[in-house]
Design a protein around this motif. Sequence first.
Motif, short mmCIF file in Angstrom:
data_model
loop_
_atom_site.label_atom_id
_atom_site.label_comp_id
_atom_site.label_asym_id
_atom_site.label_seq_id
_atom_site.Cartn_x
_atom_site.Cartn_y
_atom_site.Cartn_z
N THR A 55 0.73 -1.44 -0.04
CA THR A 55 0.16 0.04 -0.08
C THR A 55 0.87 1.29 0.17
OG1 THR A 55 -1.56 -1.28 1.41
CG2 THR A 55 -1.85 1.33 1.02
N GLN A 56 2.05 1.09 0.76
CA GLN A 56 2.86 2.32 0.77
C GLN A 56 3.38 3.02 -0.60
OE1 GLN A 56 6.05 2.04 3.86
NE2 GLN A 56 4.90 0.77 4.84
N GLN A 57 3.44 2.04 -1.49
CA GLN A 57 4.03 2.58 -2.77
C GLN A 57 2.79 3.67 -3.30
OE1 GLN A 57 4.14 -0.26 -6.01
NE2 GLN A 57 2.85 -1.57 -4.87
N TYR A 58 1.64 3.39 -3.06
CA TYR A 58 0.76 4.51 -3.56
C TYR A 58 0.48 5.64 -2.74
CZ TYR A 58 -0.20 0.32 -6.46
OH TYR A 58 -0.16 -0.83 -7.19
N LEU A 59 1.11 5.82 -1.59
CA LEU A 59 0.67 6.65 -0.58
C LEU A 59 1.95 7.95 -1.13
CD1 LEU A 59 0.26 4.74 2.53
CD2 LEU A 59 -1.49 5.79 1.17
N PRO A 60 1.44 9.27 -0.70
CA PRO A 60 2.50 10.39 -0.93
C PRO A 60 3.75 9.83 -0.06
CG PRO A 60 0.51 11.18 0.18
CD PRO A 60 0.23 9.59 -0.02
N LYS A 61 4.81 10.44 -0.44
CA LYS A 61 6.24 10.23 0.12
C LYS A 61 6.67 11.54 1.01
CE LYS A 61 6.83 6.51 -2.29
NZ LYS A 61 5.39 6.11 -2.41
N TYR A 62 7.04 11.45 2.11
CA TYR A 62 7.49 12.53 3.02
C TYR A 62 8.79 12.20 3.39
CZ TYR A 62 2.50 13.14 3.23
OH TYR A 62 0.96 13.30 2.78
N GLY A 63 9.79 13.32 3.39
CA GLY A 63 11.02 13.35 3.56
C GLY A 63 11.56 12.90 5.05
N GLN A 64 12.47 12.45 5.37
CA GLN A 64 13.03 12.17 6.60
C GLN A 64 13.82 13.33 7.19
OE1 GLN A 64 12.70 9.04 8.78
NE2 GLN A 64 13.15 10.86 10.03
N PRO A 65 13.02 14.11 8.19
CA PRO A 65 13.72 15.40 8.43
C PRO A 65 14.84 15.35 9.37
CG PRO A 65 11.42 15.27 9.42
CD PRO A 65 11.83 14.11 8.51
N GLU A 66 15.72 16.40 9.82
CA GLU A 66 16.57 16.18 10.76
C GLU A 66 16.26 16.39 12.11
OE1 GLU A 66 20.37 16.50 10.38
OE2 GLU A 66 20.09 14.77 9.03
N PHE A 67 16.03 15.54 13.12
CA PHE A 67 15.68 15.94 14.27
C PHE A 67 16.23 14.75 15.29
CE2 PHE A 67 12.59 13.05 12.65
CZ PHE A 67 12.00 12.47 13.86
N ASP A 68 16.06 15.02 16.72
CA ASP A 68 16.48 13.98 17.56
C ASP A 68 15.38 13.00 18.13
OD1 ASP A 68 19.27 14.92 17.51
OD2 ASP A 68 18.82 15.93 19.53
#
Length: 758
Positions: free
Chosen positions: A67-80
């Motif tokens: 299912t994930q391949q059809y969902l919008p992609k969100y970047g991996q932000p820089e945070f702790d």
Amino acid sequence: MSDLFADGAISIHGARENNLKDVSIDIPKHQTTVFAGLSGSGKSSLVFDTMAAVSRRELNETFPSFTQQYLPKYGQPEFDSIDHLPVAIVVEQKPIGRNSRSTLATYTGIYSVLRLMFSRIGKPWVGYSEWFSFNLPQGMCPECQGLGYVDDVDESQLIDPNKSLNEGAMTFTGFQPGTWRWREYGNSGLFDLDKKIKDYSKEEYDLFMHAPRQKLKNPPAQWARTALYEGLVPRMLRSVIHSASGRHHEAALSKIVTRKPCPVCHGTRLNQDALKGKIEGKNIAEVSDMDLVNVLNFLDSISDPKAKTMVRELRSKIQALVDIGLGYLSLGRGTDTLSGGEAQRIKIAKYLTSSLSDLVYVLDEPSVGLHPHDIQLITKSLNKLKNHGNTVVIVDHNPAIISGADYVVEIGPKAGKGGGRVTFKGTYPELLKSDTITGKMLREPLSFRESRKPTSWLSVENVNSHNLHDVSAKIPQGVMTVVSGPAGSGKSTLVHAFKQEVSDQDYVDLSQDSVGINIRSTPATYLNILNPLRKLFSKANDGVSTQLFSYNGKGACPRCKGKGVMITEMAFMDPVVQVCELCHGKRYSQEALQYKYHGKDISEVLNMSISDTLDFFKDVPAIYKKVSLLDQVGLGYLNLSQAMTTLSGGEVQRVKLAMELDHTGSIYFLDEPTTGLHLNDTKRLIELFEGLVNKGNTLILIEHNLKLISQADWLVDMGPDAGKYGGQVCFEGTPKDSMNDPESRTGVALKSEVEKAE
């Protein structure tokens, strides 16, 4: 203060996305928090690119890989880390599609339920729900294909009969000899290219002007194998008049096209069968024509038990729209005619009917396009969301939105590199007493300017368009005029009438439409400074090739080919995007990066903000002059290599303005130029407008910002409300005088602002 955190907090630790400097902050749950601060200070980096992105990303990861391949992609932000993070619902500022087939009812899902209801209890029975859809063949009017209107094309405006095709017989832009559109006729082998159109036989003329799309028999060699031939009139209708590109040719098309209601369906969009089915004596088109308040009355009159759940669903969706102040709209209203403020409120209303709670609603400047009167309705609706047990987080500059918050966080102190820190957190009264830039600006009282004398007057008489009926108004020339009023009150329609009045003069139209940009456009490409920049590097380094300083050319990093990242496709999972290990995201080869100009390599220069480049290029007039234009319009925080597709409508408009600052004696039209601007940047923009007026220009602005309105010479206030309850000129005169007129919504807002400060 401690009570604010009684229900806990969303705790963000060590956020470092974009310009954020290791930010840690607690956002109180079940409260409304507004993030304020200069444009470019890092508010969006924290709220959207960190908090909302993490929430959406982690929610997506709960779904199966397939299912994930059809969902919008969100970047991996820089945070702790982030603790106690609810699911985020993001209400963005993107406009609703400008599709002529989309209506308020289809966009909100109301029409699907309405169609179902008519198919179940309509008398006589007509068919299933698709038989009531004007976007499907079963329901659409065959004459207008479900558009509700037909276009008459004046053929004499498309061709010059005294010329041949080779001489440029097709007169519309883009059809000149040699262009690709011209080749659709010139390469067809159907016509003698040197024969004048007036000498064509009736058959030749019909083939040239009216032939439907068709495959050619035995086409000549230069005709593309898959191409279809189409007569000029149907070709214009399909690809220019009825397409998105038609908006770019509006003025030219107005001379060629006469739009009128479809003679068969009379604007209902549906075929005769669909219109036979009725509920309580009304067919589906008549219900679509009602304003929302009257649709609620219609629903109350339905007693058939089979419709009970459908009526409940429709009532709840429509009531939410009425509560947010959109009761004047009709269900059949085309989404392409909605103002920005109306579109934003439709999105918010969608969530008011949700049964879900414990979510975090993240809003991007809900005040955009809204009059102070409308903002009160938005604030009420957002409080409803909060009272349903949700957390509301808003990024906004508007004083009315900030003052309605339970908690305020300011990010600053400056924009770009000088920002990215929390400079204030607390309640609104505490912010007012604080020494921060937002606190200082909020304390500044409203003052009015001494109105300047106009050089002459522009006037429009008896305007009849959209919700304007027989409206006349006048605007002074040589000064600054603001046209204000609630969203949907008719401001744009009135300004459009003034544009047509001066269409033969030198005027500058700075709307919020995009600037012809693509994914590769950056401020550096838009300003055309890459070539002079490469020459500087070449000259400073003994004449090495300028091509070496292009990451699309010789200078590209050999590993990532100038992308700055390595992308590994992972079949049905998210592609893995990693910063290139060789160039560390700089895009350039080691060879290109060894060359410096004033101690910086080409990648470092392109990563500077506009403000930082001013000092760096002060001795290079070719570059300095161009970057200083963007700084003057308050865009100093933009990065030279930032993608132009990431700019908001207000930013796009100011980019256009930057390129048009050298006029004298012109008329400038601007549409809400303060969109997305902090109070401090608004002040700079007002100074810029002063300069334009001093050079003999006329400024006509659609605007809601009270600070800017107070500095105008003349005010035309539309209203009193929106849609059919508006469309009147409620006040014409100086902004100061509007305070004495209780009929002027803007005057009332100005007066309340002045009294607040006293």
